[in-house]
Scaffold this motif. Structure first.
Motif, PDB file in Angstrom:
ATOM      1  N   GLY A 118     -16.920  44.206  49.203  1.00 18.10           N
ATOM      2  CA  GLY A 118     -16.952  45.379  50.082  1.00 18.10           C
ATOM      3  C   GLY A 118     -17.114  45.041  51.845  1.00 18.10           C
ATOM      4  O   GLY A 118     -17.246  46.074  52.495  1.00 18.10           O
ATOM      5  N   ALA A 121     -14.238  44.922  54.306  1.00 17.21           N
ATOM      6  CA  ALA A 121     -13.840  46.853  54.462  1.00 17.21           C
ATOM      7  C   ALA A 121     -14.975  46.849  55.656  1.00 17.21           C
ATOM      8  O   ALA A 121     -14.227  47.454  56.546  1.00 17.21           O
ATOM      9  N   HIS A 122     -15.583  46.834  56.085  1.00 13.87           N
ATOM     10  CA  HIS A 122     -16.666  46.932  57.102  1.00 13.87           C
ATOM     11  C   HIS A 122     -16.715  46.049  58.261  1.00 13.87           C
ATOM     12  O   HIS A 122     -16.507  46.524  59.088  1.00 13.87           O
ATOM     13  N   GLU A 201     -19.916  54.199  53.659  1.00 17.42           N
ATOM     14  CA  GLU A 201     -18.124  54.197  54.310  1.00 17.42           C
ATOM     15  C   GLU A 201     -18.414  53.658  56.080  1.00 17.42           C
ATOM     16  O   GLU A 201     -19.732  53.210  56.108  1.00 17.42           O
ATOM     17  N   ALA A 202     -17.268  53.484  56.494  1.00 14.88           N
ATOM     18  CA  ALA A 202     -16.976  52.514  57.160  1.00 14.88           C
ATOM     19  C   ALA A 202     -17.653  53.657  58.903  1.00 14.88           C
ATOM     20  O   ALA A 202     -18.213  54.516  58.906  1.00 14.88           O
TER      21      ALA A 202
END
Length: 304
Positions: A118, A121-122, A201-202
């Motif tokens: 994860g 993605a950030h 979430e981003a």
């Protein structure tokens, strides 16, 4: 035969090209299109362009540069290099061959993120490396520091300037008594349980801990390891030196490498990443390269 071949067309590479173009020297810029800050929505700290999108800054700079008739832009990746001062050869991944009297290496570095699900993605949105670039926008919110090396202790002590800070030790750092005292003095909370995943979430990362707890942050700071993003420096025989997060190219005060006629600038020569620093570094390297074309040759290289 170009006067100068620049390997890398990001901020440092384009900046190096400007003084050369203005001296009416022929310049070829080889660019693979992988700017280091391509994941970020905005670039901060660059005077006059604070808060602008990285693509916008780069596209405008490229358009201005290509207005000079002696500049050629080649989309592609430089894959092999050989030769010496006044006679370098560089091959691109599509088979094109270039010859140049000088080479400027501005290929940048690649960030090697820790293998935590994860996190990628950030990256550049809710997970960052530089507080000077992205800390202000967190509005003194909740900040996490994900430890990947002892550098995390230094980073954690800095970040309370920008918000309430938690050091996620993640089994990587174990502060000694003095460091614990300094962290406490700065108001940093230490979370010893390992991080197994980054969710949320981003722009709103959530650290999921091994014991099941979830810690939500407005921003997460990481100091990833880096690697030079091209084999060209090694192929040309450039010397390297160790930096806190990975090797960089060794240069003298004029940004010349250990190889006569080969210069380097930007993130490949300095451990601190910044658009402003890259632009300044490139301008200096470009000027030094021009002077080398005037005063140095294969028969009479610059005195040590």
């Amino acid at each position: 035969m170009f006067d100068v071949i620049i390997v890398g067309g990001s901020y440092a590479g384009m900046s190096a090209a400007i003084p050369l173009a203005r001296a009416r020297r022929s310049v070829a810029i080889v660019d693979a299109g992988e700017r280091r800050n391509r994941f970020a929505h905005a670039s901060h700290g660059f005077l006059g362009r604070d808060g602008h999108a990285p693509d916008e800054i780069a596209d405008e700079a490229r358009a201005q540069l290509l207005a000079y008739p002696t500049v050629s832009w080649l989309d592609g990746r430089a894959v092999t290099a050989s030769g010496k001062i006044d006679g370098f050869e560089i091959a691109l991944d599509d088979g094109r061959q270039l010859a140049g009297r000088r080479v400027v290496i501005a290929c940048g570095v690649a960030d090697i993120l820790p293998e935590i699900p994860g996190l990628a993605a950030h990256w550049g949105i809710g997970a960052m490396a530089c507080p000077y670039c992205h800390g202000y926008e967190l509005d003194r919110g909740r900040i996490g520091v994900l430890a990947t090396s002892p550098m995390a202790l230094h980073q954690a002590m800095m970040l309370p300037e920008w918000g309430t800070t938690t050091l996620l030790a993640n089994g990587t750092v174990a502060p000694d008594a003095h460091e614990l005292e300094e962290l406490e003095r700065r108001g940093v909370t230490i979370e010893p349980v390992a991080v197994t995943e980054i969710g949320g979430e981003a722009g709103a990362p959530v650290a999921i801990l091994r014991d099941g707890r979830q810690l939500a942050f407005d921003g997460l700071f990481v100091t990833p390891r880096t690697r030079i993003a091209s084999a060209i420096p090694e192929q040309l025989g450039c010397a390297f030196k160790d930096a806190p997060l990975g090797p960089i190219i060794a240069t003298d005060d004029l940004r010349q490498t250990s190889v006569p006629g080969v210069f380097a600038c930007g993130d490949v020569v300095r451990p601190v990443a910044s658009v402003a620093l890259a632009v300044g570094d490139g301008a200096f390297a470009g000027t030094a390269t021009h002077r080398s074309l005037i005063f140095e040759s294969a028969a009479q290289p610059r005195a040590a």
